[in-house]
Design a protein around this motif. Structure first.
Motif, PDB file in Angstrom:
ATOM      1  N   GLU A  48      -3.582  -0.496  -8.987  1.00 61.67           N
ATOM      2  CA  GLU A  48      -3.472  -0.465 -10.448  1.00 61.67           C
ATOM      3  C   GLU A  48      -2.131  -0.962 -10.971  1.00 61.67           C
ATOM      4  O   GLU A  48      -1.993  -1.262 -12.145  1.00 61.67           O
ATOM      5  CB  GLU A  48      -3.685   0.973 -10.950  1.00 61.67           C
ATOM      6  CG  GLU A  48      -5.050   1.533 -10.643  1.00 61.67           C
ATOM      7  CD  GLU A  48      -5.122   3.014 -10.978  1.00 61.67           C
ATOM      8  OE1 GLU A  48      -5.180   3.349 -12.172  1.00 61.67           O
ATOM      9  OE2 GLU A  48      -5.107   3.826 -10.035  1.00 61.67           O
ATOM     10  N   ILE A  49      -1.150  -1.031 -10.088  1.00 64.88           N
ATOM     11  CA  ILE A  49       0.194  -1.395 -10.513  1.00 64.88           C
ATOM     12  C   ILE A  49       0.597  -2.720  -9.870  1.00 64.88           C
ATOM     13  O   ILE A  49       0.363  -2.947  -8.694  1.00 64.88           O
ATOM     14  CB  ILE A  49       1.206  -0.282 -10.135  1.00 64.88           C
ATOM     15  CG1 ILE A  49       0.800   1.011 -10.829  1.00 64.88           C
ATOM     16  CG2 ILE A  49       2.626  -0.673 -10.507  1.00 64.88           C
ATOM     17  CD1 ILE A  49       1.451   2.237 -10.265  1.00 64.88           C
ATOM     18  N   ILE A  61       8.623  -3.168  -8.898  1.00 65.24           N
ATOM     19  CA  ILE A  61       7.385  -2.682  -9.500  1.00 65.24           C
ATOM     20  C   ILE A  61       7.384  -3.061 -10.977  1.00 65.24           C
ATOM     21  O   ILE A  61       8.323  -2.739 -11.703  1.00 65.24           O
ATOM     22  CB  ILE A  61       7.249  -1.150  -9.328  1.00 65.24           C
ATOM     23  CG1 ILE A  61       7.180  -0.787  -7.837  1.00 65.24           C
ATOM     24  CG2 ILE A  61       6.003  -0.629 -10.042  1.00 65.24           C
ATOM     25  CD1 ILE A  61       8.515  -0.562  -7.181  1.00 65.24           C
ATOM     26  N   HIS A  62       6.350  -3.748 -11.388  1.00 67.80           N
ATOM     27  CA  HIS A  62       6.229  -4.186 -12.774  1.00 67.80           C
ATOM     28  C   HIS A  62       6.217  -2.973 -13.692  1.00 67.80           C
ATOM     29  O   HIS A  62       5.338  -2.125 -13.614  1.00 67.80           O
ATOM     30  CB  HIS A  62       4.954  -5.019 -12.932  1.00 67.80           C
ATOM     31  CG  HIS A  62       4.808  -5.655 -14.270  1.00 67.80           C
ATOM     32  ND1 HIS A  62       3.938  -5.173 -15.210  1.00 67.80           N
ATOM     33  CD2 HIS A  62       5.426  -6.723 -14.815  1.00 67.80           C
ATOM     34  CE1 HIS A  62       4.029  -5.939 -16.299  1.00 67.80           C
ATOM     35  NE2 HIS A  62       4.928  -6.885 -16.080  1.00 67.80           N
ATOM     36  N   LYS A  63       7.224  -2.909 -14.552  1.00 66.25           N
ATOM     37  CA  LYS A  63       7.475  -1.728 -15.376  1.00 66.25           C
ATOM     38  C   LYS A  63       6.301  -1.374 -16.305  1.00 66.25           C
ATOM     39  O   LYS A  63       5.852  -0.226 -16.349  1.00 66.25           O
ATOM     40  CB  LYS A  63       8.729  -1.990 -16.211  1.00 66.25           C
ATOM     41  CG  LYS A  63       9.416  -0.782 -16.737  1.00 66.25           C
ATOM     42  CD  LYS A  63      10.818  -1.219 -17.177  1.00 66.25           C
ATOM     43  CE  LYS A  63      11.615  -0.065 -17.702  1.00 66.25           C
ATOM     44  NZ  LYS A  63      10.996   0.508 -18.901  1.00 66.25           N
ATOM     45  N   ALA A  64       5.818  -2.365 -17.038  1.00 63.75           N
ATOM     46  CA  ALA A  64       4.745  -2.102 -18.013  1.00 63.75           C
ATOM     47  C   ALA A  64       3.481  -1.574 -17.329  1.00 63.75           C
ATOM     48  O   ALA A  64       2.864  -0.626 -17.809  1.00 63.75           O
ATOM     49  CB  ALA A  64       4.434  -3.370 -18.809  1.00 63.75           C
ATOM     50  N   SER A  65       3.134  -2.158 -16.184  1.00 62.85           N
ATOM     51  CA  SER A  65       1.918  -1.700 -15.488  1.00 62.85           C
ATOM     52  C   SER A  65       2.127  -0.317 -14.882  1.00 62.85           C
ATOM     53  O   SER A  65       1.218   0.514 -14.881  1.00 62.85           O
ATOM     54  CB  SER A  65       1.468  -2.711 -14.429  1.00 62.85           C
ATOM     55  OG  SER A  65       2.395  -2.820 -13.375  1.00 62.85           O
ATOM     56  N   ASN A  73      -2.177   8.718 -15.829  1.00 64.07           N
ATOM     57  CA  ASN A  73      -2.453   9.600 -14.678  1.00 64.07           C
ATOM     58  C   ASN A  73      -1.549  10.829 -14.573  1.00 64.07           C
ATOM     59  O   ASN A  73      -1.929  11.808 -13.948  1.00 64.07           O
ATOM     60  CB  ASN A  73      -2.357   8.805 -13.374  1.00 64.07           C
ATOM     61  CG  ASN A  73      -3.464   7.791 -13.252  1.00 64.07           C
ATOM     62  OD1 ASN A  73      -4.548   8.102 -12.797  1.00 64.07           O
ATOM     63  ND2 ASN A  73      -3.210   6.563 -13.686  1.00 64.07           N
ATOM     64  N   MET A  74      -0.349  10.740 -15.132  1.00 63.81           N
ATOM     65  CA  MET A  74       0.630  11.799 -14.896  1.00 63.81           C
ATOM     66  C   MET A  74       0.931  12.657 -16.109  1.00 63.81           C
ATOM     67  O   MET A  74       1.477  13.730 -15.979  1.00 63.81           O
ATOM     68  CB  MET A  74       1.948  11.170 -14.410  1.00 63.81           C
ATOM     69  CG  MET A  74       1.829  10.493 -13.064  1.00 63.81           C
ATOM     70  SD  MET A  74       1.520  11.702 -11.763  1.00 63.81           S
ATOM     71  CE  MET A  74       1.400  10.650 -10.352  1.00 63.81           C
ATOM     72  N   LEU A  75       0.657  12.149 -17.305  1.00 61.83           N
ATOM     73  CA  LEU A  75       1.043  12.912 -18.504  1.00 61.83           C
ATOM     74  C   LEU A  75      -0.133  13.710 -19.047  1.00 61.83           C
ATOM     75  O   LEU A  75      -1.274  13.335 -18.871  1.00 61.83           O
ATOM     76  CB  LEU A  75       1.567  11.959 -19.587  1.00 61.83           C
ATOM     77  CG  LEU A  75       2.807  11.154 -19.189  1.00 61.83           C
ATOM     78  CD1 LEU A  75       3.280  10.313 -20.375  1.00 61.83           C
ATOM     79  CD2 LEU A  75       3.940  12.063 -18.752  1.00 61.83           C
TER      80      LEU A  75
END
Length: 75
Positions: A48-49, A61-65, A73-75
């Protein structure tokens, strides 16, 4: 609760990386509160990232993705 703490960590990571469109593996490890080793594994496994490989152990790691995935997923 936990979501507030996670969000705070994300803001800190963004603040320490102004204007850069990518995270380092170390930053991902800090944001997710996991080991560097696990962060590398995470980067290898995720579909997904967007992960940019600049070398054997040089990953960005692409920041926006990542932020999108994190928020979903985390919030």
């Amino acid at each position: 609760g936990m979501s507030v703490a996670k969000k705070g960590v994300l803001c800190v990571a963004t603040a320490t990386n102004p204007g850069k469109p990518h995270y380092t593996v170390e930053q991902i490890a800090n944001i997710l509160n996991i080991s560097i080793r696990k962060a590398y594994y995470f980067c290898d496994e995720t579909a997904e990232i967007l992960v940019l490989r600049l070398g054997k152990r040089c990953i960005r790691i692409h920041k926006a993705s990542f932020d999108k995935w994190f928020n979903e997923n985390m919030l």
